[in-house]
Design an enzyme around this catalytic site. Structure first.
Site, PDB file in Angstrom:
ATOM      1  N   GLY A  89     -53.531  17.061  44.198  1.00  0.00           N
ATOM      2  CA  GLY A  89     -53.867  15.994  43.246  1.00  0.00           C
ATOM      3  C   GLY A  89     -55.093  15.218  43.686  1.00  0.00           C
ATOM      4  N   LEU A 117     -58.037  15.012  42.631  1.00  0.00           N
ATOM      5  CA  LEU A 117     -58.966  14.440  41.642  1.00  0.00           C
ATOM      6  C   LEU A 117     -58.395  13.201  40.961  1.00  0.00           C
ATOM      7  CD1 LEU A 117     -60.237  17.780  40.121  1.00  0.00           C
ATOM      8  CD2 LEU A 117     -61.566  16.181  41.480  1.00  0.00           C
ATOM      9  N   GLY A 118     -57.198  12.791  41.357  1.00  0.00           N
ATOM     10  CA  GLY A 118     -56.594  11.592  40.780  1.00  0.00           C
ATOM     11  C   GLY A 118     -57.188  10.319  41.370  1.00  0.00           C
ATOM     12  N   GLN A 119     -56.595   9.179  41.003  1.00  0.00           N
ATOM     13  CA  GLN A 119     -57.155   7.878  41.419  1.00  0.00           C
ATOM     14  C   GLN A 119     -57.140   7.722  42.940  1.00  0.00           C
ATOM     15  OE1 GLN A 119     -54.832   4.402  40.777  1.00  0.00           O
ATOM     16  NE2 GLN A 119     -56.591   3.022  40.585  1.00  0.00           N
ATOM     17  N   ILE A 136     -55.265  20.781  39.898  1.00  0.00           N
ATOM     18  CA  ILE A 136     -55.061  21.744  38.811  1.00  0.00           C
ATOM     19  C   ILE A 136     -56.243  21.715  37.837  1.00  0.00           C
ATOM     20  CG2 ILE A 136     -53.734  20.233  37.269  1.00  0.00           C
ATOM     21  CD1 ILE A 136     -51.802  22.811  37.059  1.00  0.00           C
ATOM     22  N   TYR A 143     -40.086   7.934  35.913  1.00  0.00           N
ATOM     23  CA  TYR A 143     -40.977   7.839  37.073  1.00  0.00           C
ATOM     24  C   TYR A 143     -40.206   7.304  38.274  1.00  0.00           C
ATOM     25  CZ  TYR A 143     -45.147   6.226  39.687  1.00  0.00           C
ATOM     26  OH  TYR A 143     -46.121   6.001  40.622  1.00  0.00           O
ATOM     27  N   LYS A 152     -39.249   8.870  41.881  1.00  0.00           N
ATOM     28  CA  LYS A 152     -39.729   8.251  43.126  1.00  0.00           C
ATOM     29  C   LYS A 152     -38.563   7.983  44.096  1.00  0.00           C
ATOM     30  CE  LYS A 152     -44.109   8.394  42.553  1.00  0.00           C
ATOM     31  NZ  LYS A 152     -44.898   9.306  43.374  1.00  0.00           N
TER      32      LYS A 152
HETATM   33  C1  AKB Z   1     -47.997   2.992  37.793  1.00  0.00           C
HETATM   34  O1  AKB Z   1     -48.247   1.916  37.198  1.00  0.00           O
HETATM   35  O2  AKB Z   1     -47.331   3.906  37.308  1.00  0.00           O
HETATM   36  C2  AKB Z   1     -48.488   3.138  39.217  1.00  0.00           C
HETATM   37  C3  AKB Z   1     -47.466   2.681  40.191  1.00  0.00           C
HETATM   38  C4  AKB Z   1     -47.276   1.247  40.447  1.00  0.00           C
HETATM   39  O3  AKB Z   1     -46.798   3.486  40.756  1.00  0.00           O
HETATM   40  N1  AKB Z   1     -49.721   2.437  39.379  1.00  0.00           N
END
Ligand code: AKB
Length: 316
Positions: free
Chosen positions: A8, A10-12, A35, A142, A146
Site C-alpha cells: 500500500g 501509494l497511499g497517504q 496494486i 473498519y 482493526k
Molecule cells: C479514517 O478516518 O478512516 C482514518 C483513521 C482515523 O483510521 N484516518
C-alpha cells in the site's frame, strides 16, 4: 531493519513513509509495492517498485524472497468511510491482506508493522484520555477489522514469536498524498480549500473532537517503534498515539492566523458524523511514550504553518 517491503505504498502513509525510509536506509533497501501504478508518482520513480495484490499470499512471498526482505510494513487497507460503503470488500482486503502478510512474516521470520486506528474503539469506550487497554466494541466494519487485526498481531506474537508492532493512528494530516475515504479527511481537505477558496464546508459537525497527528510525526513514530529493542515492548497489538485532540473550529482558528478572511461552514455527512461520534475525543499515549519514547513534535499551530507553506510551494 535492513531490507524493507511496504504494501500500500501509494497511499497517504505509504507515500510519505517510502520517501523517508529511502532517505534513511537507502533507495535499494526499500521495496514499495501497490496494486496501482500511477504515472508521475515519486514512489514509483525514485526507487524499487513492484505491483502487489496483498490478497495473494504467494505474490507477497515471491517478492519477499526475490528481494531478501527482513522487515514487512503492511499498509494496504480500506479506510473507515469506504469500508462502511463496501463492508465485504473491507473484510476481504483488510483481514485477508493482513492474514497473508502475517503468514509471510511468520514463514520468513520478518519484523512486522501494520497500523491500527482510533477506529478500533467504539461508543462504549471511555471517550476522554482513552486508556491503552480498554473496552473495544467498534460499530463500523473498519473498526471490526482493526480490532481483529490487533488481536491477530497479538496472536502471531504469542503463538509464533512474530515480532509484531503497531500503533493506533489518529487522523493523519499530510501534504504529499490525499487520504482515501476516511472520517478524519476533513482535516486535510480544510487546508487545500483554505488556500484555494478561503472557505471550507466541513462534513464533520462543530464541536466534534478527534485525535490528529501530522505525517512527519506519524512516519517518525513508525521508525522509532520499529527500531525499539524488542524486549522493551509490552504491547504487541497496537499503541495509542496522537499529537492533538481537535475539532473543526480549532482548525478554523489556526488557519485564520494565516488567512484572516478564512470562513468555516458546516454540511454534516451523517455517515461520517456517526463514525466520528463513535470514536474517542482524546486518547492516552503514556504506554507509547514509556515503552519506545514516542514524542510528536508538531502542535496544531506548527503543523498549520508547515502545511500551508508546503501546499503553497506544491501549487507553484
Ligand atoms: C479514517 O478516518 O478512516 C482514518 C483513521 C482515523 O483510521 N484516518
Amino acid at each position: 531493519m535492513k531490507k524493507i517491503l511496504i504494501t500500500g505504498a501509494l497511499g497517504q502513509i505509504g507515500t510519505a513513509l517510502t520517501t523517508r525510509l529511502r532517505e534513511k536506509y537507502g533507495a535499494d533497501n526499500v521495496i514499495a509495492t501497490d496494486i496501482h501504478k500511477p504515472e508521475n508518482s515519486t514512489v514509483v520513480e525514485n526507487g524499487l517498485f513492484e505491483y502487489l495484490d496483498v490478497t495473494n499470499l504467494t505474490a507477497i512471498e515471491d517478492l519477499v524472497k526475490k528481494h531478501e526482505v527482513d522487515s514487512l510494513i503492511h499498509l494496504a487497507a480500506l479506510l473507515s468511510a469506504v469500508a462502511e460503503a463496501k463492508p465485504q470488500l473491507a473484510w476481504e482486503l483488510n483481514m485477508g491482506g493482513l492474514m497473508n502478510a502475517l503468514e509471510v512474516a511468520r514463514i520468513h521470520n520478518l519484523k512486522f508493522f501494520t497500523p491500527s486506528s482510533i477506529g478500533a474503539f467504539g461508543p462504549q469506550t471511555p471517550k476522554d484520555q482513552t486508556p491503552q487497554v480498554t473496552l473495544q466494541r467498534p460499530t463500523t466494519m473498519y473498526g471490526v477489522t482493526k480490532v481483529s487485526g490487533e488481536l491477530l498481531c497479538d496472536y502471531y506474537y504469542h503463538k509464533f514469536g512474530v515480532d509484531t508492532r503497531s500503533v493506533r493512528f489518529p487522523g493523519l494530516i499530510s501534504y504529499e498524498a490525499l487520504p482515501g475515504g476516511g472520517t478524519t479527511d476533513y482535516a486535510v481537505d480544510i487546508y487545500y480549500e483554505a488556500l484555494k477558496k478561503h472557505a471550507y464546508t466541513s462534513f464533520i459537525d462543530k464541536g466534534t473532537y478527534m485525535d490528529m497527528m501530522y505525517m512527519p510525526d506519524a512516519v517518525e513514530a513508525i521508525i522509532r517503534l520499529m527500531e525499539a529493542p524488542a524486549n522493551q515492548l509490552i504491547n504487541r497489538n497496537a499503541f495509542n498515539v496522537s499529537a492533538m485532540s481537535v475539532c473543526p473550529e480549532d482548525f478554523e482558528k489556526a488557519i485564520q492566523k494565516h488567512i484572516a478572511d478564512f470562513k468555516l461552514s458546516f454540511e454534516v455527512d451523517p455517515v461520517r458524523q456517526t463514525i466520528a461520534e463513535s470514536w474517542p475525543n482524546s486518547i492516552d499515549t503514556t504506554s507509547a511514550r514509556e515503552e519506545w519514547n514516542f514524542s510528536p513534535e508538531y502542535s496544531l499551530e506548527r503543523m498549520t504553518t508547515d502545511m500551508l507553506e508546503k501546499l503553497k510551494e506544491k501549487s507553484k
